[in-house]
Each structure stands twice: as structure tokens, then as C-alpha cells.
Write a protein that holds these residues in place. Structure first.
Motif, PDB file in Angstrom:
ATOM      1  N   SER A  47      45.587  37.831  43.385  1.00 40.32           N
ATOM      2  CA  SER A  47      45.457  36.424  42.978  1.00 40.32           C
ATOM      3  C   SER A  47      45.603  35.475  44.162  1.00 40.32           C
ATOM      4  O   SER A  47      45.231  34.305  44.074  1.00 40.32           O
ATOM      5  N   ILE A  60      42.169  43.915  43.902  1.00 40.14           N
ATOM      6  CA  ILE A  60      41.967  42.479  43.771  1.00 40.14           C
ATOM      7  C   ILE A  60      43.323  41.813  43.570  1.00 40.14           C
ATOM      8  O   ILE A  60      44.193  42.332  42.860  1.00 40.14           O
ATOM      9  N   PHE A 106      45.029  46.457  40.560  1.00 40.61           N
ATOM     10  CA  PHE A 106      45.139  45.082  40.077  1.00 40.61           C
ATOM     11  C   PHE A 106      46.614  44.703  40.157  1.00 40.61           C
ATOM     12  O   PHE A 106      47.468  45.479  39.742  1.00 40.61           O
ATOM     13  N   LEU A 150      37.121  32.552  45.654  1.00 44.59           N
ATOM     14  CA  LEU A 150      36.895  33.994  45.745  1.00 44.59           C
ATOM     15  C   LEU A 150      36.770  34.354  47.221  1.00 44.59           C
ATOM     16  O   LEU A 150      35.944  33.787  47.937  1.00 44.59           O
ATOM     17  N   SER A 163      40.256  38.652  46.520  1.00 45.21           N
ATOM     18  CA  SER A 163      41.221  37.791  45.832  1.00 45.21           C
ATOM     19  C   SER A 163      40.462  36.713  45.083  1.00 45.21           C
ATOM     20  O   SER A 163      39.412  36.245  45.533  1.00 45.21           O
ATOM     21  N   TYR A 164      40.998  36.365  43.927  1.00 47.47           N
ATOM     22  CA  TYR A 164      40.431  35.257  43.165  1.00 47.47           C
ATOM     23  C   TYR A 164      41.562  34.526  42.459  1.00 47.47           C
ATOM     24  O   TYR A 164      42.370  35.135  41.755  1.00 47.47           O
ATOM     25  N   GLY A 165      41.598  33.223  42.646  1.00 48.64           N
ATOM     26  CA  GLY A 165      42.636  32.445  42.000  1.00 48.64           C
ATOM     27  C   GLY A 165      42.634  31.008  42.469  1.00 48.64           C
ATOM     28  O   GLY A 165      41.762  30.591  43.243  1.00 48.64           O
ATOM     29  N   LYS A 216      38.875  37.305  34.390  1.00 51.23           N
ATOM     30  CA  LYS A 216      37.926  37.014  35.457  1.00 51.23           C
ATOM     31  C   LYS A 216      38.114  37.957  36.634  1.00 51.23           C
ATOM     32  O   LYS A 216      37.139  38.453  37.217  1.00 51.23           O
ATOM     33  N   ARG A 217      39.357  38.255  36.992  1.00 52.23           N
ATOM     34  CA  ARG A 217      39.615  39.169  38.109  1.00 52.23           C
ATOM     35  C   ARG A 217      39.131  40.583  37.788  1.00 52.23           C
ATOM     36  O   ARG A 217      38.589  41.278  38.642  1.00 52.23           O
ATOM     37  N   SER A 225      43.161  36.609  34.336  1.00 52.26           N
ATOM     38  CA  SER A 225      43.188  38.080  34.422  1.00 52.26           C
ATOM     39  C   SER A 225      41.823  38.683  34.108  1.00 52.26           C
ATOM     40  O   SER A 225      41.344  39.588  34.801  1.00 52.26           O
ATOM     41  N   THR A 227      46.471  41.114  30.143  1.00 49.98           N
ATOM     42  CA  THR A 227      45.539  41.884  30.978  1.00 49.98           C
ATOM     43  C   THR A 227      44.994  43.081  30.216  1.00 49.98           C
ATOM     44  O   THR A 227      43.808  43.438  30.348  1.00 49.98           O
TER      45      THR A 227
END
Length: 339
Positions: A262, A260, A234, A312, A274-276, A163-164, A161, A196
Motif C-alpha cells: 500500500s 503488492i 499481499f 500506482l 504499490s497502490y494506495g 483494487k490491489r 484491498s 480482503t
């Protein structure tokens, strides 16, 4: 003459006994030979329990993982799919149905699905393809030693969380207020929200909680976000959020909210970032748990594994649409840029 008849009769009697014994031996051997292939050809049945409305690329990744291990659906393995169409009460009924079918293993895509399966059975092995907080929700005793009939993979939802939020703030430098869209009917997500909030305070960001419980809650949630001045979106992903990803992406674009996610699937259909973890990789790895359990391993002794691949993804078309310029130093770190 009489002596000869006696000896002859004795000889015939022995021959008959020997022949009968031979027939019995042959019959037993034939039966064993027939039974052995029948035992070898027993096809294991896997139950697949999901809150989702349909099957997609991730389920194909799971099947691909099985094929790489020598299992071909419809030939030497059977999969019983049960989809709850986003209905929580239906999910628990479907879990009980799989238990009545006496499937060998139940595979679940999310924490909520695993929770429903765990409530239905304490004996049938359960493999999580992508769980959230399996320890916090009581699904497993620990990641190293699950201790029960549940094991599989975790997506590190809470750990990522922060990092996002960092990436979102980097994309929108003047960001101060972030709307968080989450399913309040999912007990796992309340803990995600708490984590978060902790991460947001460290980044000097204020969060605005957007609770949804059903599909008809999304429009009103976005109206609240824009009316209260949210500068970005988010999401805390679960089955409800994934089932309505197109709708969420469209509402974010309509409200010109940088968002953003996941899951990279959101970005591929128009989400900003997106990041995950690489979810396809997780689902392929879930197949290895199925293989080990079918070969005799106990789920209680198979450690819960964590992601090894993260990505990413940035959608420049969406950035242009909402009037946002992505900093070059962020773009160069992206694993994929959609132009």
C-alpha cells in the motif's frame, strides 16, 4: 498667613493624590502591555505518538504542512516526539506521558497509535494522519461527525484491498493463491483481512494467512508461504510491517514472490508494486487539522477526510529479478515506473 497655609496644604495633598493615581494607572497599563505579548508568544505543544522506530519523510511532510500554515518547529510551535520502537506496551505508556505533559494536540500516524492516545485521554484533541477503520474501531462515531476528541484522515485500507488484488492478478495472470502478511497483534487488521477475503473470492483467488506478531516471525511466515505454494504476496500495512519493510522486500525477492504494497516506499526499496493514497499528501493535510484546532475548532465537529490522490508504482528492476514480465497495458497506467 494661616489661610494661605491651609490652601497650600490642600493643594499639595491633591497633587500627591493625583500623582499617586497617575503612577497606579501607568503601572497597570505597563503590566497589561507586558502581559499581552507574553500571552501572544505562548508556544503550542504538539505530541507526536507513533509505533515506529524513527522519523522519516512522512514526518517531514507533516512539518512541511505546518510551515505552509506559518508554524515553524522550534519557533512558534513545539513537537514532542514519542516513538514506541514497535513495542505495543511502550506505546500506551508514551501516550500517557504526552497526556501528563499537557500537550495541546496529539498527532498519530496510524489507527493503533490513535487508539493508544484515545485510551490515554478523552479531552486532548487527537489528529489521525492516516487511520484505517476509525469508525469500526470506535475511534469516531462517523466520518462526517466524529463526535469525540478524535478526527483526521483515513487511508481507505479496506476499500482499496480489492483494487490491489486486481492489480496483482493483472501482473500475474495465472495467479490463484495469495499469501497475506499481517500483524495479528493489531485489532484493526483482523477486519482488514476479512474484507480482503471477500474481495479475493470475487476474483477467484484463495488467500493464505501469514500471521506475525513480532519481528522474529517474518522468516517463518515466508517459509510457510513458499512451502504451501503461494503465488504472490499481499500485505496489510501497519507500524510493524512498515518498521520491517526492507526485510519483507528482501524475503519476497528471495522467495521470488510478486508482491503488492500500500506504500510506495516499499516499491522504492525493491518491492514489485504499490497502490494506495499519497501518504505525504495525507500528512501535509493533517497539519490543517492542527491549525484549525489551535484556532478554536472542536475535533468532534471536524469531519474525517479521505484521500484525494492515489498512485500506482511499479519496479521493473524487481520484476526482472524475479523473472516476471509486467503487461504493457499495466505499465502505461503506472504513475511511476522504476527502471
Amino acid at each position: 498667613m494661616t489661610g494661605w497655609n491651609f490652601k497650600h496644604g490642600y493643594f499639595v495633598l491633591n497633587m500627591r493624590k493625583s500623582l499617586s493615581l497617575l503612577i497606579i494607572i501607568v503601572a497597570l497599563a505597563s503590566g497589561a502591555a507586558i502581559a499581552e505579548p507574553q500571552q501572544r508568544t505562548k508556544v503550542p505543544r504538539i505530541g507526536y505518538l507513533a509505533s515506529a522506530s524513527g522519523l522519516g519523510p512522512l514526518e517531514e511532510a507533516f512539518r512541511q504542512g505546518l510551515r505552509e500554515l506559518g508554524y515553524v518547529e522550534g519557533k512558534n510551535i513545539a513537537i514532542e516526539y514519542r516513538l514506541a520502537q514497535g513495542k505495543l506496551d511502550r506505546l500506551f505508556d508514551l501516550a500517557a506521558e504526552l497526556v501528563r505533559l499537557k500537550v495541546d494536540i496529539i498527532v498519530t500516524p496510524s489507527t493503533l497509535d490513535a487508539f493508544a492516545a484515545r485510551r490515554a485521554t478523552t479531552t486532548i484533541p487527537i489528529v489521525m494522519a492516516a487511520s484505517g477503520d476509525a469508525v469500526g474501531t470506535g475511534l469516531v462515531a462517523s466520518l462526517a461527525r466524529p463526535g469525540r476528541n478524535v478526527t483526521g484522515l483515513t487511508v481507505l485500507a479496506r476499500e482499496l484491498s480489492g483494487k490491489r488484488l486486481e492489480l496483482l492478478k493483472e501482473a500475474v495472470p495465472r495467479l490463484s493463491r495469495v499469501a497475506v502478511l499481517w500483524n495479528a497483534a493489531n485489532p484493526d487488521k483482523a477486519r482488514d483481512l476479512e474484507e480482503t477475503e471477500l474481495q479475493a473470492r470475487a476474483l477467484r483467488l484463495r488467500l493464505q494467512s501469514l500471521e506475525v506478531r513480532a519481528p522474529n516471525d517474518f522468516e517463518s511466515a515466508f517459509r510457510v508461504a513458499t512451502s504451501k505454494g503461494a503465488g504472490a504476496l499481499f500485505t496489510l500495512t501497519d507500524a510493524l510491517i512498515i518498521a520491517h519493510q526492507s526485510r519483507i522486500v528482501d524475503l519476497a525477492a528471495k522467495g521470488r514472490l510478486p508482491a503488492i504494497f500500500s506504500e510506495r516506499e516499499f516499491t522504492e526499496i525493491g518491492g514489485l508494486m504499490s497502490y494506495g493514497p499519497n501518504d505525504a499528501d495525507l500528512y501535509r493535510r493533517a497539519a490543517t487539522y492542527v491549525d484549525k484546532i489551535l484556532k478554536g475548532a472542536k475535533p468532534s465537529e471536524l469531519p474525517v477526510e479521505q484521500p484525494t490522490r492515489f498512485e500506482l508504482v511499479i519496479n521493473l528492476k524487481t520484476a526482472k529479478k524475479i523473472g516476471l514480465t509486467i503487461p504493457p497495458e499495466l505499465l502505461v497506467r503506472a504513475d511511476k515506473v522504476i527502471k
